[in-house]
Enzyme design. Structure first.
Site, mmCIF file in Angstrom:
data_model
loop_
_atom_site.group_PDB
_atom_site.id
_atom_site.type_symbol
_atom_site.label_atom_id
_atom_site.label_comp_id
_atom_site.label_asym_id
_atom_site.label_seq_id
_atom_site.Cartn_x
_atom_site.Cartn_y
_atom_site.Cartn_z
ATOM 1 N N TRP A 114 0.826 -1.188 0.000
ATOM 2 C CA TRP A 114 0.000 0.000 0.000
ATOM 3 C C TRP A 114 0.861 1.238 0.000
ATOM 4 C CZ3 TRP A 114 -2.514 -2.600 4.720
ATOM 5 C CH2 TRP A 114 -3.444 -3.554 4.293
ATOM 6 N N VAL A 117 2.327 2.292 3.462
ATOM 7 C CA VAL A 117 3.191 1.373 4.197
ATOM 8 C C VAL A 117 4.387 0.986 3.323
ATOM 9 C CG1 VAL A 117 3.310 -0.796 5.491
ATOM 10 C CG2 VAL A 117 1.175 0.505 5.461
ATOM 11 N N CYS A 118 4.186 0.036 2.450
ATOM 12 C CA CYS A 118 5.294 -0.527 1.683
ATOM 13 C C CYS A 118 5.947 0.501 0.751
ATOM 14 C CB CYS A 118 4.818 -1.737 0.891
ATOM 15 S SG CYS A 118 4.075 -3.010 1.952
ATOM 16 N N ASN A 119 5.147 1.337 0.116
ATOM 17 C CA ASN A 119 5.721 2.345 -0.775
ATOM 18 C C ASN A 119 6.467 3.418 0.000
ATOM 19 O OD1 ASN A 119 4.123 0.889 -2.553
ATOM 20 N ND2 ASN A 119 3.327 2.684 -3.614
ATOM 21 N N PHE A 122 9.736 2.183 1.850
ATOM 22 C CA PHE A 122 10.776 1.911 0.865
ATOM 23 C C PHE A 122 11.352 3.208 0.320
ATOM 24 C CE2 PHE A 122 11.917 1.692 -3.639
ATOM 25 C CZ PHE A 122 13.014 0.846 -3.575
#
Length: 227
Positions: A114, A117-119, A122
């Site tokens: 999402w 979160v992940c984007n 990172f």
């Protein structure tokens, strides 16, 4: 302003990473229509294939939670290795870092789930620890709510991430319609995935320029007959 961000994206300076385009992650997306999201992700993948952009596909907890990556995405890269992780932040996985280095391009185009979160994690980590430039494809990413997506985009932009859309990336890579080696494939991609723009191209080609219409796979047209 970092002057490097004034450089446009080119096939020679970009790499691309897809993060967690898996069904369980997509189920939670509320910031964009999920079918439109898949269209945009696949279109971005096809654009990368046209311009031979080094591409990473990374997944999280495939067998235990998230499910398998969209087959439509994998069909674009049939030989692509999938970099499996346990971490929400892809930067925390050594395989991902090594792949970024191996690709040798400092501008990293990102599409993932999402956004918040992940984007986001990172992007922040890759900028801080890897000195990468991040180009976040907003319409090929999704969050658990519109607020979640938008505030994550705001946070990343404040940190120096460049927000883009998939079609913007495609046309930035093409840059000049005189580049005939990618012209036909770019136009075909627009016709298939770009909605109204693609319809307009079809109309202009067939009705204005009298080119053969695309997809002549139907029976004969029956002319009008007054009742």
């Amino acid at each position: 302003m970092n002057r490097k961000k004034l450089e446009v994206l080119t096939p020679g300076n970009s790499q691309l990473i897809f993060i967690d385009h898996q069904p369980q992650m997509a189920f939670g997306v509320q910031s964009i229509d999920r079918q439109l999201l898949k269209n945009n992700v696949v279109a971005l993948a096809k654009a990368a294939r046209i311009f031979e952009i080094p591409t990473i596909i990374t997944t999280v907890e495939t067998e235990s939670f998230s499910g398998h990556t969209y087959p439509e995405l994998l069909d674009v890269f049939p030989e692509q290795e999938l970099l499996e992780r346990t971490s929400m932040n892809s930067w925390d996985d050594r395989k991902v870092r090594d792949a970024l280095v191996q690709n040798g391009r400092n501008k990293v185009v990102v599409s993932g789930l999402w956004t918040e979160v992940c984007n986001c994690t990172f992007a922040l980590s890759a900028m801080l620890e890897g000195d990468y430039e991040i180009y976040m494809v907003a319409d090929a990413s999704g969050g658990t709510s519109l607020d979640a997506h938008n505030y994550a985009m705001d946070r990343m932009v404040q940190a120096g991430v460049v927000p883009v859309t998939w079609q913007q990336v495609l046309l930035e890579w093409q840059r000049d319609w005189a580049r005939k080696e990618t012209y036909d494939a770019t136009i075909a991609l627009v016709q298939e995935h770009s909605g109204a723009y693609g319809m307009g191209v079809d109309y202009a080609y067939s009705m204005v320029h009298k080119a053969p219409k695309r997809g002549n796979f139907h029976g004969k047209t029956i002319p009008p007959k007054a009742a």
